[in-house]
Design a protein around this motif. Structure first.
Motif, PDB file in Angstrom:
ATOM      1  N   UNK A   1     -36.994  79.063 -14.086  1.00 22.07           N
ATOM      2  CA  UNK A   1     -35.842  79.084 -14.991  1.00 22.07           C
ATOM      3  C   UNK A   1     -34.619  78.452 -14.336  1.00 22.07           C
ATOM      4  N   UNK A   2     -34.375  78.802 -13.087  1.00 27.75           N
ATOM      5  CA  UNK A   2     -33.227  78.235 -12.394  1.00 27.75           C
ATOM      6  C   UNK A   2     -33.399  76.742 -12.140  1.00 27.75           C
ATOM      7  N   UNK A   3     -34.633  76.312 -11.927  1.00 29.53           N
ATOM      8  CA  UNK A   3     -34.883  74.877 -11.746  1.00 29.53           C
ATOM      9  C   UNK A   3     -34.569  74.111 -13.024  1.00 29.53           C
ATOM     10  N   UNK A   4     -34.936  74.681 -14.179  1.00 29.99           N
ATOM     11  CA  UNK A   4     -34.609  74.021 -15.444  1.00 29.99           C
ATOM     12  C   UNK A   4     -33.110  73.899 -15.655  1.00 29.99           C
ATOM     13  N   UNK A   5     -32.373  74.981 -15.328  1.00 32.67           N
ATOM     14  CA  UNK A   5     -30.918  74.922 -15.465  1.00 32.67           C
ATOM     15  C   UNK A   5     -30.315  73.908 -14.502  1.00 32.67           C
ATOM     16  N   UNK A   6     -30.838  73.851 -13.283  1.00 30.71           N
ATOM     17  CA  UNK A   6     -30.312  72.903 -12.292  1.00 30.71           C
ATOM     18  C   UNK A   6     -30.593  71.464 -12.690  1.00 30.71           C
ATOM     19  N   UNK A   7     -31.786  71.193 -13.189  1.00 33.19           N
ATOM     20  CA  UNK A   7     -32.125  69.828 -13.623  1.00 33.19           C
ATOM     21  C   UNK A   7     -31.269  69.421 -14.821  1.00 33.19           C
ATOM     22  N   UNK A   8     -31.049  70.357 -15.756  1.00 29.70           N
ATOM     23  CA  UNK A   8     -30.183  70.045 -16.885  1.00 29.70           C
ATOM     24  C   UNK A   8     -28.751  69.760 -16.465  1.00 29.70           C
ATOM     25  N   UNK A   9     -28.249  70.554 -15.508  1.00 26.44           N
ATOM     26  CA  UNK A   9     -26.896  70.322 -15.002  1.00 26.44           C
ATOM     27  C   UNK A   9     -26.802  68.985 -14.270  1.00 26.44           C
ATOM     28  N   UNK A  10     -27.784  68.674 -13.461  1.00 27.68           N
ATOM     29  CA  UNK A  10     -27.801  67.389 -12.754  1.00 27.68           C
ATOM     30  C   UNK A  10     -27.869  66.223 -13.727  1.00 27.68           C
ATOM     31  N   UNK A  11     -28.677  66.370 -14.772  1.00 22.16           N
ATOM     32  CA  UNK A  11     -28.774  65.314 -15.786  1.00 22.16           C
ATOM     33  C   UNK A  11     -27.430  65.090 -16.473  1.00 22.16           C
ATOM     34  N   UNK A  12     -26.700  66.154 -16.732  1.00 21.37           N
ATOM     35  CA  UNK A  12     -25.392  66.018 -17.372  1.00 21.37           C
ATOM     36  C   UNK A  12     -24.400  65.304 -16.464  1.00 21.37           C
ATOM     37  N   UNK A  13     -24.377  65.660 -15.177  1.00 24.46           N
ATOM     38  CA  UNK A  13     -23.462  65.006 -14.248  1.00 24.46           C
ATOM     39  C   UNK A  13     -23.820  63.541 -14.032  1.00 24.46           C
ATOM     40  N   UNK A  14     -25.101  63.259 -13.892  1.00 27.25           N
ATOM     41  CA  UNK A  14     -25.524  61.863 -13.708  1.00 27.25           C
ATOM     42  C   UNK A  14     -25.250  61.039 -14.956  1.00 27.25           C
ATOM     43  N   UNK A  15     -25.239  61.692 -16.117  1.00 22.18           N
ATOM     44  CA  UNK A  15     -24.895  60.970 -17.334  1.00 22.18           C
ATOM     45  C   UNK A  15     -23.471  60.441 -17.303  1.00 22.18           C
ATOM     46  N   UNK A  16     -22.560  61.196 -16.677  1.00 26.44           N
ATOM     47  CA  UNK A  16     -21.179  60.733 -16.533  1.00 26.44           C
ATOM     48  C   UNK A  16     -21.076  59.653 -15.458  1.00 26.44           C
ATOM     49  N   UNK A  17     -21.742  59.864 -14.337  1.00 28.83           N
ATOM     50  CA  UNK A  17     -21.635  58.929 -13.222  1.00 28.83           C
ATOM     51  C   UNK A  17     -22.249  57.578 -13.581  1.00 28.83           C
ATOM     52  N   UNK A  18     -23.407  57.576 -14.248  1.00 29.67           N
ATOM     53  CA  UNK A  18     -24.121  56.344 -14.572  1.00 29.67           C
ATOM     54  C   UNK A  18     -23.866  55.860 -16.000  1.00 29.67           C
ATOM     55  N   UNK A  19     -22.940  56.480 -16.719  1.00 32.72           N
ATOM     56  CA  UNK A  19     -22.609  56.063 -18.084  1.00 32.72           C
ATOM     57  C   UNK A  19     -23.847  56.034 -18.986  1.00 32.72           C
ATOM     58  N   UNK A  20     -24.596  57.130 -18.995  1.00 32.94           N
ATOM     59  CA  UNK A  20     -25.793  57.181 -19.828  1.00 32.94           C
ATOM     60  C   UNK A  20     -25.465  57.252 -21.313  1.00 32.94           C
ATOM     61  N   UNK A  21     -24.250  57.651 -21.648  1.00 31.63           N
ATOM     62  CA  UNK A  21     -23.878  57.679 -23.064  1.00 31.63           C
ATOM     63  C   UNK A  21     -23.447  56.316 -23.569  1.00 31.63           C
ATOM     64  N   UNK A  22     -23.438  55.309 -22.689  1.00 33.61           N
ATOM     65  CA  UNK A  22     -23.076  53.955 -23.088  1.00 33.61           C
ATOM     66  C   UNK A  22     -24.250  53.296 -23.800  1.00 33.61           C
ATOM     67  N   UNK A  23     -23.989  52.769 -24.982  1.00 33.61           N
ATOM     68  CA  UNK A  23     -25.012  52.104 -25.796  1.00 33.61           C
ATOM     69  C   UNK A  23     -24.707  50.611 -25.789  1.00 33.61           C
ATOM     70  N   UNK A  24     -25.590  49.830 -25.210  1.00 31.57           N
ATOM     71  CA  UNK A  24     -25.405  48.382 -25.137  1.00 31.57           C
ATOM     72  C   UNK A  24     -26.278  47.694 -26.179  1.00 31.57           C
TER      73      UNK A  24
END
Length: 669
Positions: free
Chosen positions: A160-183
């Motif tokens: 359970x904690x691994x799932x929460x950690x992976x979700x949190x990491x995915x959210x932070x990396x989305x900001x760092x790598x601009x994953x919400x950017x649609x080209x």
């Protein structure tokens, strides 16, 4: 400008339905993906047939169906977040402190919290699906005296904690790598082909990112795992089994079976989320064809010329510019509608509106480039070009009078100096009163002695001659695109500076309190400048400023392609000559922009190409947009010059414009 209801019709009728279609396809792909995950998590080389039969019975069980419903809910939430947070213009942090501000933004905090909850839900589904020692959070155990009690199953907790950690990491990396950017892809493909071609990248990114996330999670759990374990035991009244080795130890975490199941579960979680993101990008960026002329008056705000005038939403403007670039190349029938005249009246409303919006986009980019170059030239200090409100008012009035000729009836575009002359040079045709709207910097390496002699007289006519108080401007030669006064716009001659002496203004001495505060401010700045951590956070990143300057250049690329292809097609298709009336403005705008782009690429870090990352789902194409814009701009000018050839000799332009255009006609640029 249109009302909010009219400008958002595209979101309701197109974007929302496209997002719903992408979510539906992600849900339809969930059963085969889940089946592969079950096989990989339970497969045994010693008993393959027994494993397959066990997987089939598991997939049809009630727990699997309930887990599938939860996974569908997680997919729906991910699709909603994609729709809520997507952008066609990436957010580029120019310093470490700016990136930290994005990560700590309340909107991002909500996003991270939702991803943590969804990651925990998906991890619970994975633990139940794998079964065995991961299935439940508590189990029956016996105390030393033989009495039964409920003990904590740490294997389920670590999932359970691994799932929460992976979700949190995915959210932070989305900001760092601009994953919400649609080209938008340059090469148009069918949705199926784009999806099939991107599947290997999605699989690679999911497995790689899951591996890094689990590695980081293991380190964090080794040091801090006792905190959530003690809190869960206290909250749920569970006990720790003393006969079982705790997992926050080296021997407990070096369990290869545990590490494999954590990695395969994290890969499954990221793969389903990345598939949803990929489908959203494919569906949202699909080409949309806007009508050039409306069939009914109530659909007037749906036509291409009206949509181009909208500022929001940006996805609507980008798709309209993409449609303009495509119709200018591949649709003779729609080009005929662009060149047609209105009945009755015989006015080229379609062409005037389309060219006006494209030229406005290019003028805005040129203004930003000039302002950025001036800031860099003064080491980041903003120059004071005027000391009163009268000069600002006169500059804005000159912009209004110059842009109303071509951009009427649109409200005047207010630009600050020195872009006012740029707007007038774009708007003014052969009858423009400006004789030399394009005046390059005399310190520039391509400024010839003849050009210095030509601009010597223009220097005295500059509104800044003899009146500028800033020492940064007084010691520099006439700037690029130097402004003209209101009297020049109106056609009256400018009085000589010798006949109209400028009044001397006594500088006011600052008060004691203001001087004290200024000294303290300088002392604090000098103190902080000596601290390594402060400088690391506040120093500008090398290429970030240049990337942020060209973050929306995809729109300018389509505007250049649309204008140049339409001008090229007008040579044989424009029966009424509507394009020829604005050809001088188009050429002048492109040449001015090319001068600004060339000056920008001479700055440090502007010409260095960044390395594209292939291990992340973040789209890094925005990092090379400035190179694509430079190539598109040069190609657009060549396209027009090679089509018209010697006929351009009849186009009335300034001497500097003609000199640069001659380089293209002789293929020397």
């Amino acid at each position: 400008m249109f009302s909010t209801d009219q400008s958002c019709w595209f979101i309701r009728k197109v974007i929302c339905w496209r997002a719903a279609a992408s979510i539906a396809w992600a849900v339809l792909l969930l059963p085969p993906i889940t089946s592969v995950f079950v096989i990989l998590s339970r497969f045994s080389l010693l008993h393959p047939i027994h494993t397959l039969s066990e997987c089939l019975s598991l997939l049809t069980s009630a727990s699997a169906i309930f887990s599938f419903i939860l996974l569908c809910g997680a997919i729906l939430m991910v699709g909603f977040l994609n729709l809520e947070y997507y952008t066609v213009i990436p957010t580029i942090a120019c310093s470490k402190i700016a990136l930290l501000g994005q990560l700590l933004h309340p909107r991002q905090f909500v996003n991270s919290l939702v991803h943590c909850i969804m990651g925990m839900i998906v991890a619970w589904c994975c633990a139940v699906t794998i079964g065995g020692r991961y299935e439940t959070l508590g189990y029956q155990c016996t105390q030393s005296d033989g009495s039964p009690q409920m003990c904590l199953n740490e294997y389920h907790l670590i999932f359970l904690l691994a799932g929460a950690f992976v979700g949190f990491s995915h959210s932070l990396l989305g900001v760092i790598h601009n994953m919400n950017y649609v080209s938008f892809h340059t090469v148009q493909q069918y949705k199926y082909l784009r999806f099939k071609g991107s599947l290997p990248l999605v699989l690679k990114c999911s497995a790689t990112q899951a591996l890094y996330s689990i590695r980081n999670y293991i380190v964090v759990y080794f040091f801090l795992g006792y905190i959530p374990r003690a809190w869960i035991c206290k909250t749920l009244n569970l006990h720790l089994n003393s006969s079982v080795q705790p997992l926050d130890s080296i021997t407990g975490l070096l369990d290869l079976s545990l590490l494999y199941h954590l990695w395969i579960s994290a890969s499954f979680l990221l793969f389903t989320w990345y598939i949803t993101l990929l489908l959203f990008r494919i569906f949202v960026t699909e080409v949309y064809s806007f009508p050039v002329q409306p069939s009914f008056t109530e659909d007037d705000h749906h036509c291409l010329s009206k949509v181009l005038a909208n500022k929001q939403p940006m996805i609507l403007k980008f798709l309209a510019l993409q449609d303009l670039a495509l119709l200018s190349q591949h649709s003779p029938s729609r080009r005929f509608e662009v060149f047609s005249l209105s009945q009755p009246g015989g006015h080229a409303h379609n062409w005037n509106a389309i060219s006006r919006e494209c030229l406005s986009l290019l003028a805005d980019l040129t203004q930003r480039l000039v302002a950025y170059h001036d800031t860099v030239a003064t080491n980041g200090r903003a120059k004071s070009l005027s000391t009163g409100s009268e000069r600002k008012t006169s500059s804005e009035a000159s912009v209004t009078s110059g842009t109303e000729d071509l951009m009427s009836p649109r409200p005047p575009l207010l630009m600050k100096t020195p872009a006012s002359v740029l707007a007038r040079s774009i708007a003014g045709g052969p009858q423009s009163p400006l004789t030399a709207p394009f005046t390059p910097d005399l310190d520039s390496p391509f400024a010839s002695p003849a050009l210095r002699r030509l601009t010597a007289s223009a220097e005295q006519c500059s509104p800044w001659y003899g009146t500028v108080q800033s020492p940064h401007i007084m010691r520099r030669a006439p700037k690029l695109w130097s402004t003209s006064t209101d009297s020049q716009v109106n056609g009256s001659p400018h009085p000589s500076p010798a006949s109209v002496p400028s009044p001397k203004q006594e500088p006011s001495k600052p008060g004691l309190l203001a001087q004290f505060l200024q000294n303290r401010k300088e002392q604090v700045k000098n103190f902080l400048a000596k601290r390594v951590l402060i400088m690391y956070l506040f120093n500008k990143l090398p290429e970030a400023s240049s990337q942020a300057l060209f973050a929306d250049s995809q729109a300018h690329i389509w505007a250049l392609e649309g204008l140049s292809y339409l001008v090229q097609a007008s040579y044989s298709e424009d029966q009424f000559g509507v394009v020829q009336t604005t050809l001088p403005s188009i050429l002048s705008c492109m040449l001015v922009l090319q001068e600004a782009v060339d000056r920008h690429f001479k700055l440090p870090h502007a010409s260095s190409k960044p390395v594209r990352s292939t291990s992340s789902m973040g789209d890094s194409s925005y990092k090379t947009l400035r190179f694509a814009l430079r190539a598109t701009l040069k190609t657009a000018i060549y396209r027009i010059s090679t089509t018209f050839g010697h006929h351009l000799n009849a186009v009335q332009m300034s001497a500097e414009h003609w000199k640069r255009l001659q380089q293209f006609l002789e293929y020397k640029e």
